[in-house]
Design an enzyme around this catalytic site. Sequence first.
Site, short mmCIF file in Angstrom:
data_model
loop_
_atom_site.label_atom_id
_atom_site.label_comp_id
_atom_site.label_asym_id
_atom_site.label_seq_id
_atom_site.Cartn_x
_atom_site.Cartn_y
_atom_site.Cartn_z
N GLY A 120 87.96 -0.36 -16.80
CA GLY A 120 87.42 -1.21 -15.78
C GLY A 120 86.07 -0.91 -16.01
N SER A 152 89.94 5.09 -21.37
CA SER A 152 88.61 4.63 -20.87
C SER A 152 88.32 5.24 -19.57
CB SER A 152 88.32 3.14 -21.12
OG SER A 152 86.81 2.92 -21.35
N ALA A 174 90.46 7.37 -25.48
CA ALA A 174 89.94 5.87 -25.97
C ALA A 174 88.81 5.55 -24.73
CB ALA A 174 90.83 5.10 -26.21
N ILE A 178 81.85 -0.13 -24.70
CA ILE A 178 81.89 -1.16 -25.36
C ILE A 178 80.90 -2.45 -24.80
CG2 ILE A 178 84.14 -1.12 -26.43
CD1 ILE A 178 85.17 -3.15 -24.46
N LYS A 192 72.53 4.94 -27.17
CA LYS A 192 71.84 5.67 -25.98
C LYS A 192 73.13 5.53 -24.84
CE LYS A 192 69.03 2.88 -23.67
NZ LYS A 192 67.89 2.50 -23.28
#
Length: 503
Positions: A120, A152, A174, A178, A192
């Site tokens: 999220g 994530s 994972a 992105i 970065k």
Amino acid sequence: MVKIHKGVVISPRVEKIYRCNPTVLVCYMLPSGGYMLLRMLVGRPHTRLTGGRRIAWYLVLILGVLTICVFPVFGGSSVLVTRIDGDINFGTRNMFLDAISRAELRGAEALVVELNTNGGTLEDTEEIIRAIKNSGVPVVIYVHPRGSVAFSAGTFILMASHVAAMTPGTSIGAAEPIVVDPTGGVSSAPEKVKKASATLMRSTAEEMGRPGETAEKFVLENLTLTADQALEAKVVEIVAGSVEELVPKLDGMEVLVKGVPHRFSTSDARVERFWPSPQNRFVASISDPTVAYLLLMLGLWGLLIGFYSPGWHVPETIGVVCLLLALFALGKLGVSVAGLIFLITAIGFFIVEAKTPTFGLFAAAGVVCLLIGSFLLFPGEALRQTQPEIAKNILTHFVVAVVVVTAALSAFFIFGVGKVIKARRKQPTTGREALTGREVVVIEELAPEGMVKLGGELWRAVSEDGERIKPGERVVVKGKRGLTLYVSRRRPGEPGQTGPSRG
């Protein structure tokens, strides 16, 4: 008075209750009996329970029963359990905050959060991490049931928990950030951003006593682990098949809660499950980018329908409500100012088209602005900590929604504008304009006044140029004043209409 059993005397009203249902009689007599016992204890056994005294005694009895029933809930230790399923967004953040507040208010031994998420928004994830670190109650993040994941953003939250637990058949990791662009798809975030996320993951894990090197790999190498692998790597402390199996395993474990050592005592703790509030579930549902966009378009449609059919007020009302919900959700997701400007401009074009039809010029401009604004409005930053596959699905759904809504709106205006053009080109069938140019037959000589026949009706007519026109000749209507037609002979090459003749 009536005798019922062994000399007991009761009133006819009580007898009626008894014959209908003896259980109701017990409930009816219990307050009176209790009150009589109370009066005997204080030395006044003959005082009757009537009127206000009966009501007061009923209230005292109800409060007593509630106290007896509720007291065990607050007595002894308890473990609160809730479930959070779906993307991490503003709504799920509120679910976490409310769950922690409830556990602190109850003084619970622990808060267990059953988690299943693909990721999220990073902002809401950081807020949840801060809430867990500052919680006065140990927070146990439990990836459950089988088949669930904490990818994530879910992995960040798991690393921040006081105790991390998983069910066999679940996965974590994972967590590589992105970048989601509605025109360019899904790609890896800049180096970065990756390093910043890896640092956050490592520091969070190490603060909770977990290996930072392994936690860092969740971001830098997009590492994923099963329950057994995570237990072996020491990034989770417990693997359990159910909450009932998890709670006993917590007993005796020691963790730091706000820097203070806390030892779990859950051997005899009660497990109490509660669900997130309907408000938070609703906010979580509208925080989906596609849902927020559809709400925005429903609001737009409502306003347009209201402008096209004034006086009803229902479409405008629904439209305003949908727009407010959409702006609330988009504001939490991170709204693009440029996208909003394009959408507001599109609304303006559509309203102008509705009020002053221009054969589709403003409508076409509105559709173009709507399309551009919709893509600019997509909250790509909000999906930075989401699984790439899930982000692609969200992006696909959003693009499909944009295309469908734009196509429907375009079809609406093409159909509407076509009708307007057709209506404007259609010759009028009533009034002065309907008669001008019609061909009629002279019945009574026009000198210059006379009678003509039009559509089976006789009309008084005047020769417009003063010519004498004999009966049987055909003339053309040039105008009408009151009930008198002004006619003249047809000039060579002059167009005209032949009206229906009914006799």
